[in-house]
Motif scaffolding. Structure first.
Motif, PDB file in Angstrom:
ATOM      1  N   GLY A 164     -57.614  28.024 -39.092  1.00 19.55           N
ATOM      2  CA  GLY A 164     -58.925  28.622 -39.287  1.00 19.55           C
ATOM      3  C   GLY A 164     -59.685  28.820 -37.989  1.00 19.55           C
ATOM      4  O   GLY A 164     -59.284  28.362 -36.915  1.00 19.55           O
ATOM      5  N   LYS A 165     -60.806  29.535 -38.099  1.00 19.72           N
ATOM      6  CA  LYS A 165     -61.665  29.760 -36.938  1.00 19.72           C
ATOM      7  C   LYS A 165     -62.365  28.459 -36.543  1.00 19.72           C
ATOM      8  O   LYS A 165     -62.485  27.529 -37.343  1.00 19.72           O
ATOM      9  CB  LYS A 165     -62.706  30.824 -37.266  1.00 19.72           C
ATOM     10  CG  LYS A 165     -62.124  32.202 -37.554  1.00 19.72           C
ATOM     11  CD  LYS A 165     -63.237  33.194 -37.864  1.00 19.72           C
ATOM     12  CE  LYS A 165     -62.663  34.576 -38.152  1.00 19.72           C
ATOM     13  NZ  LYS A 165     -63.755  35.559 -38.468  1.00 19.72           N
ATOM     14  N   ASP A 166     -62.833  28.388 -35.320  1.00 23.15           N
ATOM     15  CA  ASP A 166     -63.591  27.221 -34.887  1.00 23.15           C
ATOM     16  C   ASP A 166     -64.849  27.085 -35.750  1.00 23.15           C
ATOM     17  O   ASP A 166     -65.520  28.081 -36.061  1.00 23.15           O
ATOM     18  CB  ASP A 166     -63.999  27.354 -33.417  1.00 23.15           C
ATOM     19  CG  ASP A 166     -62.830  27.112 -32.475  1.00 23.15           C
ATOM     20  OD1 ASP A 166     -61.691  27.007 -32.973  1.00 23.15           O
ATOM     21  OD2 ASP A 166     -63.053  27.037 -31.257  1.00 23.15           O
ATOM     22  N   GLY A 167     -65.139  25.862 -36.118  1.00 21.38           N
ATOM     23  CA  GLY A 167     -66.303  25.613 -36.954  1.00 21.38           C
ATOM     24  C   GLY A 167     -66.651  24.146 -36.953  1.00 21.38           C
ATOM     25  O   GLY A 167     -65.959  23.321 -36.344  1.00 21.38           O
ATOM     26  N   THR A 168     -67.713  23.783 -37.654  1.00 22.69           N
ATOM     27  CA  THR A 168     -68.179  22.397 -37.644  1.00 22.69           C
ATOM     28  C   THR A 168     -67.150  21.422 -38.200  1.00 22.69           C
ATOM     29  O   THR A 168     -67.084  20.270 -37.776  1.00 22.69           O
ATOM     30  CB  THR A 168     -69.472  22.263 -38.458  1.00 22.69           C
ATOM     31  OG1 THR A 168     -69.235  22.740 -39.802  1.00 22.69           O
ATOM     32  CG2 THR A 168     -70.610  23.050 -37.832  1.00 22.69           C
ATOM     33  N   HIS A 169     -66.318  21.894 -39.160  1.00 22.17           N
ATOM     34  CA  HIS A 169     -65.348  21.017 -39.813  1.00 22.17           C
ATOM     35  C   HIS A 169     -63.921  21.553 -39.766  1.00 22.17           C
ATOM     36  O   HIS A 169     -63.007  20.882 -40.245  1.00 22.17           O
ATOM     37  CB  HIS A 169     -65.722  20.813 -41.284  1.00 22.17           C
ATOM     38  CG  HIS A 169     -67.004  20.085 -41.518  1.00 22.17           C
ATOM     39  ND1 HIS A 169     -68.233  20.612 -41.202  1.00 22.17           N
ATOM     40  CD2 HIS A 169     -67.245  18.851 -42.042  1.00 22.17           C
ATOM     41  CE1 HIS A 169     -69.182  19.747 -41.529  1.00 22.17           C
ATOM     42  NE2 HIS A 169     -68.607  18.677 -42.030  1.00 22.17           N
ATOM     43  N   SER A 170     -63.717  22.731 -39.186  1.00 27.74           N
ATOM     44  CA  SER A 170     -62.439  23.408 -39.375  1.00 27.74           C
ATOM     45  C   SER A 170     -61.509  23.409 -38.171  1.00 27.74           C
ATOM     46  O   SER A 170     -60.285  23.289 -38.323  1.00 27.74           O
ATOM     47  CB  SER A 170     -62.696  24.854 -39.798  1.00 27.74           C
ATOM     48  OG  SER A 170     -63.486  25.526 -38.817  1.00 27.74           O
ATOM     49  N   ASN A 171     -62.044  23.544 -36.973  1.00 31.90           N
ATOM     50  CA  ASN A 171     -61.190  23.723 -35.809  1.00 31.90           C
ATOM     51  C   ASN A 171     -62.050  23.614 -34.551  1.00 31.90           C
ATOM     52  O   ASN A 171     -63.263  23.849 -34.605  1.00 31.90           O
ATOM     53  CB  ASN A 171     -60.522  25.097 -35.852  1.00 31.90           C
ATOM     54  CG  ASN A 171     -59.170  25.139 -35.161  1.00 31.90           C
ATOM     55  OD1 ASN A 171     -58.877  24.282 -34.333  1.00 31.90           O
ATOM     56  ND2 ASN A 171     -58.352  26.126 -35.495  1.00 31.90           N
ATOM     57  N   ASN A 172     -61.431  23.245 -33.436  1.00 33.99           N
ATOM     58  CA  ASN A 172     -62.143  23.188 -32.154  1.00 33.99           C
ATOM     59  C   ASN A 172     -61.117  22.969 -31.045  1.00 33.99           C
ATOM     60  O   ASN A 172     -59.980  22.554 -31.313  1.00 33.99           O
ATOM     61  CB  ASN A 172     -63.225  22.094 -32.157  1.00 33.99           C
ATOM     62  CG  ASN A 172     -62.669  20.710 -32.374  1.00 33.99           C
ATOM     63  OD1 ASN A 172     -62.026  20.133 -31.495  1.00 33.99           O
ATOM     64  ND2 ASN A 172     -62.910  20.148 -33.566  1.00 33.99           N
ATOM     65  N   PRO A 173     -61.477  23.234 -29.791  1.00 30.78           N
ATOM     66  CA  PRO A 173     -60.513  23.080 -28.694  1.00 30.78           C
ATOM     67  C   PRO A 173     -59.964  21.661 -28.569  1.00 30.78           C
ATOM     68  O   PRO A 173     -58.776  21.473 -28.254  1.00 30.78           O
ATOM     69  CB  PRO A 173     -61.325  23.465 -27.455  1.00 30.78           C
ATOM     70  CG  PRO A 173     -62.403  24.369 -27.971  1.00 30.78           C
ATOM     71  CD  PRO A 173     -62.750  23.832 -29.326  1.00 30.78           C
ATOM     72  N   GLY A 174     -60.785  20.653 -28.794  1.00 34.22           N
ATOM     73  CA  GLY A 174     -60.329  19.273 -28.643  1.00 34.22           C
ATOM     74  C   GLY A 174     -59.243  18.901 -29.623  1.00 34.22           C
ATOM     75  O   GLY A 174     -58.242  18.259 -29.255  1.00 34.22           O
ATOM     76  N   VAL A 175     -59.404  19.306 -30.882  1.00 38.90           N
ATOM     77  CA  VAL A 175     -58.400  18.948 -31.880  1.00 38.90           C
ATOM     78  C   VAL A 175     -57.125  19.744 -31.666  1.00 38.90           C
ATOM     79  O   VAL A 175     -56.015  19.237 -31.871  1.00 38.90           O
ATOM     80  CB  VAL A 175     -58.960  19.126 -33.312  1.00 38.90           C
ATOM     81  CG1 VAL A 175     -59.112  20.589 -33.683  1.00 38.90           C
ATOM     82  CG2 VAL A 175     -58.066  18.430 -34.330  1.00 38.90           C
ATOM     83  N   ARG A 176     -57.249  20.993 -31.218  1.00 42.16           N
ATOM     84  CA  ARG A 176     -56.044  21.773 -30.932  1.00 42.16           C
ATOM     85  C   ARG A 176     -55.241  21.140 -29.797  1.00 42.16           C
ATOM     86  O   ARG A 176     -54.007  21.079 -29.852  1.00 42.16           O
ATOM     87  CB  ARG A 176     -56.422  23.222 -30.565  1.00 42.16           C
ATOM     88  CG  ARG A 176     -56.832  24.065 -31.757  1.00 42.16           C
ATOM     89  CD  ARG A 176     -56.837  25.548 -31.416  1.00 42.16           C
ATOM     90  NE  ARG A 176     -57.836  25.897 -30.406  1.00 42.16           N
ATOM     91  CZ  ARG A 176     -59.118  26.170 -30.665  1.00 42.16           C
ATOM     92  NH1 ARG A 176     -59.562  26.100 -31.912  1.00 42.16           N
ATOM     93  NH2 ARG A 176     -59.954  26.510 -29.698  1.00 42.16           N
ATOM     94  N   GLU A 177     -55.921  20.680 -28.779  1.00 42.36           N
ATOM     95  CA  GLU A 177     -55.214  20.046 -27.667  1.00 42.36           C
ATOM     96  C   GLU A 177     -54.488  18.784 -28.132  1.00 42.36           C
ATOM     97  O   GLU A 177     -53.329  18.544 -27.771  1.00 42.36           O
ATOM     98  CB  GLU A 177     -56.193  19.696 -26.543  1.00 42.36           C
ATOM     99  CG  GLU A 177     -55.519  19.024 -25.352  1.00 42.36           C
ATOM    100  CD  GLU A 177     -56.492  18.604 -24.259  1.00 42.36           C
ATOM    101  OE1 GLU A 177     -56.027  18.199 -23.183  1.00 42.36           O
ATOM    102  OE2 GLU A 177     -57.719  18.692 -24.489  1.00 42.36           O
ATOM    103  N   ALA A 178     -55.172  17.977 -28.943  1.00 44.14           N
ATOM    104  CA  ALA A 178     -54.587  16.715 -29.388  1.00 44.14           C
ATOM    105  C   ALA A 178     -53.377  16.924 -30.285  1.00 44.14           C
ATOM    106  O   ALA A 178     -52.353  16.236 -30.142  1.00 44.14           O
ATOM    107  CB  ALA A 178     -55.649  15.895 -30.122  1.00 44.14           C
ATOM    108  N   VAL A 179     -53.472  17.889 -31.200  1.00 46.49           N
ATOM    109  CA  VAL A 179     -52.421  18.059 -32.203  1.00 46.49           C
ATOM    110  C   VAL A 179     -51.360  19.072 -31.776  1.00 46.49           C
ATOM    111  O   VAL A 179     -50.156  18.799 -31.892  1.00 46.49           O
ATOM    112  CB  VAL A 179     -53.046  18.469 -33.557  1.00 46.49           C
ATOM    113  CG1 VAL A 179     -51.963  18.824 -34.577  1.00 46.49           C
ATOM    114  CG2 VAL A 179     -53.917  17.337 -34.094  1.00 46.49           C
TER     115      VAL A 179
END
Length: 289
Positions: free
Chosen positions: A197-212
């Protein structure tokens, strides 16, 4: 007189009027459609399972949020919160009181949506109390099937066997620096599909993409904290779907964790509990308008 008192205490113990531990469940109002966020139905099942599986423990259920008379919490060994979170979190008006209780060594368990709290003062408190929390624009809440094949050498994992289950598993939580004093109990690598999904408050963000996606870091979705004050905390990000309480391993992890935070002795094979039928689970739920 002393002999009479001793006999009275012994009779009270045998009859169940003196308990080794007291666990208070605070269930918030049900907030989703039938079968989701069934805080009261889920709490009712957990209370019953604790009472049957650990007969020396006094499990008390408070419905519809924070108690009007919070004196009931003063002699608790652990408090369990299963309720909605966010900006209307039931803890926000009671931070000082909960901080006082935890500093006494009272354990705290927070389940599913109750893990979401505002960053800053509230988030810092929850991180101190249980080790981590759901922070918007950092954590995410997709529905996915998580597979758990290994477990730590920890009493909460007693008797738990490998299992897979679909839930709204929150991950990329905001943990204490260095995971100090925290033991991941359930962790898995979420599939890439959870971050489409698109970046959002609960859906996605650069930090979580890097970690996972880049670092392939296992994500704790259930964890235990041993606090410097001697108390214990436990966070469990599952619990969105009421039917999941019918899974023996899912249920056992939470029952063991609740008992552990109260410093009750956990059997080698974990806390026993009867597998609820689909009809029994449905009987605990409500249909919201």
């Amino acid at each position: 007189m002393k002999r009479i008192l001793k006999i009275t205490l012994l009779l009270a113990l045998v009859s169940g009027h003196i308990f080794a531990q007291k666990i208070v469940f605070i269930a918030g109002p049900d907030s989703h459609g039938k079968g989701e966020h069934e805080h009261q139905g889920g709490s009712t099942l957990l209370v019953k399972s604790i009472q049957e599986g650990l007969p020396g423990v006094n499990a008390v259920l408070l419905q519809s949020g924070w108690p009007k008379d919070s004196a009931v919490l003063n002699d608790a060994d652990a408090i369990v919160i299963y309720a909605d979170g966010g900006g209307d979190h039931l803890l926000i008006p009671h931070l000082a009181e909960m901080d006082r209780l935890t500093k006494k060594g009272i354990g705290l368990v927070m389940l599913h949506f109750s893990l979401e709290v505002p960053a800053g003062e509230v988030g810092n408190h929850v991180r101190d109390w249980i080790g981590g929390y759901f922070e918007i624009n950092w954590s995410v809440n997709p529905v996915w099937e998580a597979a758990f094949s290994t477990f730590p050498d920890h009493p909460i994992a007693n008797g738990v066997k490998p299992f897979s289950i679909t839930d709204e598993w929150y991950y990329h939580m905001r943990f204490a620096d260095g995971m100090e004093n925290i033991t991941p109990i359930l962790q898995a690598l979420p599939p890439e599909s959870t971050l489409k999904g698109k970046d959002g408050t609960h859906s996605n963000n650069p930090g979580v993409r890097e970690a996972v996606l880049t670092k392939k870091e296992l994500q704790p979705v259930a964890w235990a904290l041993e606090r410097p004050d001697g108390g214990r905390g436990f966070g469990f990000s599952g619990g969105h779907m009421h039917k999941n309480w019918g899974n023996d391993n899912f249920r056992k992890i939470v029952l063991n964790a609740i008992a552990w935070t109260a410093k009750a002795k956990i059997p080698e094979q974990g806390i026993p509990s009867a597998t609820p039928t689909e009809a029994a689970l449905n009987a605990l739920t409500k249909k919201l308008d």
